[in-house]
Scaffold this active site. Structure first.
Site: not given
Ligand code: C5P
Length: 419
Positions: A224, A322
């Protein structure tokens, strides 16, 4: 302290500091290339002024090579003066270090003589000056030298050493220049003593930053547009406030922030592993743009285009979250967990929902809709959302300022809560 540890501790204080090193004419001048190398390996920029006497013991070429900068020699040089006049030179540093400081240069400093480039710089400067005396023991103990040192100390000049030991001239006693590593440690402590308060001293912060790369095969990956600028700036800002920082970063084209331990990863799964390995921590700031999916069964072999065949179908599998994983309550949960929310619309509402869903404590929400320039740019316009506190809308700011404000809020949180 091991050499590696000394590099880490001293780097936080010396990184990006500009040191003007004046090398005077003593035998200890031969140690100055090592001194320059040690300072530079801790992130300091070193510019050298070499006296005629100094040049008897160390060559300008050596000092130029280790400092990777021009070595300044001559007060009367038209090129030196046109490139950087002696007044400018004297102010272009955070500190001036005279090493070795001979009895002669100390005497000239004490009495305000300005008969060469080094002493002219020392008289013209408005910067702090430190000296590392180096001379024969009798010269050092002579009343004239002691009086000169006392005069300089009374004027605020810092004095490093000298050490006691065997001298090049065969005598023994005080007068040896301090070893380069000890000068470096002294200088680092000198900078630390001058820094502001360190409200996050003793805290460990984990910061994630950058994109992740999810392999399709050994040569291709899904990525990205995250540059890592915001995450890296947060890591640097927390370190500035005294935190020990572990920066877990995906692939970025940014230098490691000074005084920060960087763990380089590629995939989201590696990022989670690295964060878990870095626990325990008091603070987690998840600024990385983690890919939501990875390619299931990405193989060891490059995918081949089949003549006339259909393109390969990529099967995606979900990546671990995460932020959500590390926000789960338990003994290892950092006391303060901060997430980022990049949204293109309904920024505040989505961010509030994300705070609840992820289980973190704060969210920094920003608008990344096309035209904002946030991705890859240097500025960011964010809202700080905290449980049971009013939302703060921050103006459009450089990412480094967003980071400094966030670090300050984090410091306040621990200061007020005394957690
Ligand atoms: O769900 P979304 O990607 O919008 O959430 C953004 C926040 O969650 C960021 O703080 C990002 O670092 C974190 N995140 C994460 N692991 C993921 C996805 C997002 O830590 N797999």
């Amino acid at each position: 302290m091991t050499e590696q540890n000394s590099i880490q501790t001293d780097s936080a204080a010396l990184a990006a500091k500009r040191i003007l090193l004046i090398v005077a004419g003593g035998i200890a001048a031969f140690k100055t290339p090592d001194l320059v190398r040690r300072l530079r390996e801790r992130g300091a920029a070193v510019r050298v002024v070499l006296t005629d006497g100094g040049a008897q013991f160390v060559t300008p070429l050596t000092l130029q090579a280790v400092s990777e900068d021009k070595v300044y020699r001559d007060l009367w040089s038209l090129t030196d003066e046109s490139e950087m006049g002696h007044i400018q030179l004297s102010r272009s540093a955070d500190v001036i270090l005279v090493a070795p400081a001979t009895a002669n240069i100390l005497a000239r400093m004490a009495h305000g003589l300005a008969d060469d480039l080094a002493t002219t710089v020392l008289l013209a400067t408005d910067k702090p000056v430190l000296v590392a005396p180096a001379m024969n023991v009798r010269m050092y103990e002579h009343a004239a030298t002691q009086a000169n040192l006392a005069l300089l100390a009374a004027r605020g000049v810092g004095i490093i050493g000298p050490d006691e030991g065997a001298m090049a001239c065969g005598e023994y006693g005080p007068g040896r220049m301090s070893e380069p590593l000890s000068i470096v440690a002294h200088l680092a402590q000198w900078f630390r003593d001058r820094l502001g308060p360190k409200p996050l001293a003793g805290r460990h912060a984990i910061v994630t930053s950058g994109p992740t790369h999810e392999p399709i095969d050994p040569v291709r990956y899904i990525a990205n547009r995250s540059s890592g600028k915001q995450g890296h700036a947060v890591a640097a800002a927390l370190a500035t406030l005294g935190a020990r920082v572990t920066l877990v970063s995906g692939p970025v084209r940014l230098p490691d922030p000074p005084g920060v331990a960087v763990v380089a990863v590629e995939t989201a799964r590696q990022m989670l592993d690295a964060c878990q390995a870095a626990l325990p921590a008091d603070i987690l700031v998840a600024a990385a743009a983690v890919a939501d999916w990875h390619v299931a069964g990405a193989g060891e072999k490059k995918l081949k285009k089949q003549e006339g065949g259909a393109p390969p179908a990529l099967l995606l599998a979900e990546n671990p979250d995460i932020l959500a994983t590390l926000s789960i309550n338990g003994p290892q949960r950092p006391a303060l967990v901060v997430g980022f929310a990049a949204e293109t619309n309904n920024v505040l509402a989505y961010a509030q929902a994300k705070l609840a869903r992820k289980g973190c404590d704060w969210i920094v929400a920003n608008d990344v809709s096309p035209g904002t320039g946030t991705f890859g740019g240097d500025r960011n316009s964010v809202h700080l959302i905290r449980r049971e506190q009013p939302v703060e809308d921050w103006p459009d700011l450089p990412k480094t300022d967003v980071a400094a404000r966030l670090a300050a809020r984090i410091a306040d949180h621990f200061e007020n809560g005394k957690k």
